[in-house]
Design a protein around this motif. Structure first.
Motif, short mmCIF file in Angstrom:
data_model
loop_
_atom_site.label_atom_id
_atom_site.label_comp_id
_atom_site.label_asym_id
_atom_site.label_seq_id
_atom_site.Cartn_x
_atom_site.Cartn_y
_atom_site.Cartn_z
N GLU A 236 0.82 -1.21 0.00
CA GLU A 236 0.00 0.00 0.00
C GLU A 236 0.86 1.26 0.00
O GLU A 236 0.58 2.22 -0.72
CB GLU A 236 -0.92 -0.01 1.22
N LYS A 237 1.93 1.25 0.79
CA LYS A 237 2.83 2.41 0.84
C LYS A 237 3.50 2.63 -0.51
O LYS A 237 3.65 3.77 -0.97
CB LYS A 237 3.89 2.20 1.92
N LEU A 238 3.90 1.54 -1.15
CA LEU A 238 4.56 1.67 -2.45
C LEU A 238 3.57 2.16 -3.51
O LEU A 238 3.91 2.97 -4.36
CB LEU A 238 5.17 0.33 -2.87
N GLN A 239 2.32 1.69 -3.45
CA GLN A 239 1.31 2.17 -4.38
C GLN A 239 1.08 3.67 -4.21
O GLN A 239 0.91 4.40 -5.19
CB GLN A 239 0.00 1.43 -4.19
N LEU A 240 1.10 4.15 -2.98
CA LEU A 240 0.93 5.58 -2.72
C LEU A 240 2.06 6.38 -3.35
O LEU A 240 1.84 7.46 -3.91
CB LEU A 240 0.85 5.85 -1.22
N GLU A 241 3.29 5.86 -3.26
CA GLU A 241 4.43 6.54 -3.89
C GLU A 241 4.27 6.55 -5.41
O GLU A 241 4.50 7.58 -6.07
CB GLU A 241 5.74 5.87 -3.51
N ILE A 242 3.88 5.43 -5.97
CA ILE A 242 3.65 5.35 -7.42
C ILE A 242 2.58 6.35 -7.83
O ILE A 242 2.70 7.03 -8.86
CB ILE A 242 3.25 3.91 -7.82
N ASN A 243 1.52 6.47 -7.05
CA ASN A 243 0.46 7.43 -7.36
C ASN A 243 0.98 8.85 -7.40
O ASN A 243 0.59 9.64 -8.28
CB ASN A 243 -0.66 7.33 -6.32
N GLN A 244 1.84 9.21 -6.46
CA GLN A 244 2.40 10.56 -6.42
C GLN A 244 3.21 10.84 -7.68
O GLN A 244 3.13 11.93 -8.26
CB GLN A 244 3.29 10.72 -5.18
N ILE A 245 3.98 9.87 -8.12
CA ILE A 245 4.78 10.03 -9.33
C ILE A 245 3.86 10.12 -10.55
O ILE A 245 4.00 10.98 -11.41
CB ILE A 245 5.76 8.85 -9.49
N ASN A 246 2.88 9.21 -10.60
CA ASN A 246 2.01 9.12 -11.76
C ASN A 246 1.21 10.40 -11.98
O ASN A 246 0.96 10.80 -13.13
CB ASN A 246 1.06 7.93 -11.60
N ARG A 247 0.77 11.04 -10.89
CA ARG A 247 -0.06 12.23 -11.03
C ARG A 247 0.69 13.37 -11.69
O ARG A 247 0.10 14.17 -12.43
CB ARG A 247 -0.58 12.65 -9.65
N VAL A 248 1.98 13.45 -11.48
CA VAL A 248 2.78 14.48 -12.14
C VAL A 248 2.80 14.23 -13.64
O VAL A 248 2.58 15.15 -14.44
CB VAL A 248 4.22 14.52 -11.57
N PHE A 249 3.02 12.98 -14.04
CA PHE A 249 3.10 12.66 -15.46
C PHE A 249 1.73 12.74 -16.14
O PHE A 249 1.63 13.14 -17.30
CB PHE A 249 3.75 11.29 -15.65
N ASP A 250 0.69 12.38 -15.41
CA ASP A 250 -0.66 12.54 -15.95
C ASP A 250 -0.99 14.01 -16.19
O ASP A 250 -1.61 14.37 -17.20
CB ASP A 250 -1.69 11.95 -14.98
N GLN A 251 -0.57 14.84 -15.26
CA GLN A 251 -0.85 16.28 -15.36
C GLN A 251 -0.15 16.90 -16.56
O GLN A 251 -0.71 17.75 -17.27
CB GLN A 251 -0.41 16.99 -14.07
N ILE A 252 1.07 16.47 -16.81
CA ILE A 252 1.87 17.07 -17.89
C ILE A 252 1.50 16.48 -19.25
O ILE A 252 1.41 17.18 -20.25
CB ILE A 252 3.37 16.86 -17.61
N GLY A 253 1.30 15.17 -19.28
CA GLY A 253 1.05 14.48 -20.56
C GLY A 253 1.99 13.30 -20.68
O GLY A 253 3.19 13.48 -20.88
N GLY A 254 1.45 12.08 -20.55
CA GLY A 254 2.22 10.87 -20.37
C GLY A 254 3.39 10.63 -21.29
O GLY A 254 4.53 10.59 -20.87
#
Length: 298
Positions: A236-254
């Motif tokens: 769960e902790k690792l998924q939360l870290e992945i989510n934080q990273i992913n949201r940046v790339f989603d915001q910019i454009g994958g």
């Protein structure tokens, strides 16, 4: 063709297609990226997916990509290849072009551009599976093909001996959970949304095919292993870290952002097929910051 799920599991990365300035295949970049996948211990690569800019690639580049990726990964990674097109005959032609390569599974979306009924799609997938020399993975990605593949359609196809499973990037967790809970034991299911990997794994999803795996393959491999080992708190902790990273790339454009990040790691150039835009200086700083914060390096 009798399907087997024994090898179709775990983390499979839909690799980017490294390109030169004139949009030819960057062979050195491809070699580096596949070497990273091997080193990270992921189970396989998906060649020519959305992150690979499949619809935008010139035909020669697609063939070069498939040939070289298969050679580089052969014996080391499972190899999935996209054969999608907007008509049945064109999909079958795509199969003919690559049938002699060391590909393990083909991946096919619903046909795009025109709209079709679920009955039409059942005939389409059945005809492709009947014609294919290798097992198929159906790819549900309604955001790109404007067509959702319903759970009813999936249930009607899952007993076909040449349809191995599903990659679901629809983001409809209700539909996915129903498929996972009611499917037969031979039909495999992969999650395509990075932020849903942990939740899907708890429902016995067979693996994930996350675009962000281009950048952090080892984190996804670790996440999958933690769930398999029953270490749910760590997962769960690792998924939360992945989510934080992913949201940046989603915001910019994958695609554009991930290729820029890979260029910072000296894997490949940030070049994408036109008319994808270049990142702004502010967006570049956002990518640089997320790499620094999460200590992402080659």
């Amino acid at each position: 063709m009798i399907k087997s799920k024994s090898d179709l599991m775990g983390i499979i990365v839909p690799i980017v297609t490294p390109l030169t300035e004139d949009e030819e295949l960057d062979e050195i970049g491809l070699k580096k990226q596949i070497a990273r996948m091997i080193d990270s211990k992921v189970h396989g690569v998906f060649i020519g997916g959305s992150l690979g800019e499949y619809p935008n690639l010139m035909e020669k580049v697609k063939i070069d990509l498939y040939e070289q990726a298969c050679d580089l990964a052969n014996g080391k990674l499972l190899k999935l290849a996209n054969i999608s097109e907007n008509s049945e005959k064109k999909v079958i032609e795509n199969i003919a072009k690559i049938k002699n390569l060391a590909i393990d599974y083909y991946v096919v979306t619903a046909p795009f551009y025109f709209s079709y009924s679920q009955s039409d799609l059942k005939k389409f997938f059945t005809h492709i599976a009947d014609s294919s020399d290798k097992p198929l993975l159906i790819y549900n990605i309604p955001a790109f093909v404007n067509q959702n593949i319903s759970h009813e359609l999936i249930f009607s196809l899952m007993d076909h001996p040449n349809i191995a499973g599903l990659k679901d990037s629809g983001g409809n967790f209700s539909q996915l959970s129903r498929i996972l809970l009611e499917k037969n034991t031979q039909f495999v299911v992969f999650q395509g949304i990075p932020e849903l990997v942990y939740a899907s794994s708890l429902l016995k999803c067979d693996g994930a095919i996350p675009g962000l795996g281009n950048l952090i393959p080892e984190k996804f491999e670790r996440l999958f292993s933690l769930v398999q080992e029953g270490k749910y708190s760590d997962a769960e902790k690792l998924q939360l870290e992945i989510n934080q990273i992913n949201r940046v790339f989603d915001q910019i454009g994958g695609i554009v952002a991930i290729k820029y990040a890979l260029s910072l790691l000296d894997i490949c150039s940030p070049i994408t097929t036109r008319p994808f835009p270049e990142l702004t200086e502010d967006q570049k700083r956002m990518v640089q910051e997320v790499l620094r914060q999460h200590q992402i390096q080659d």
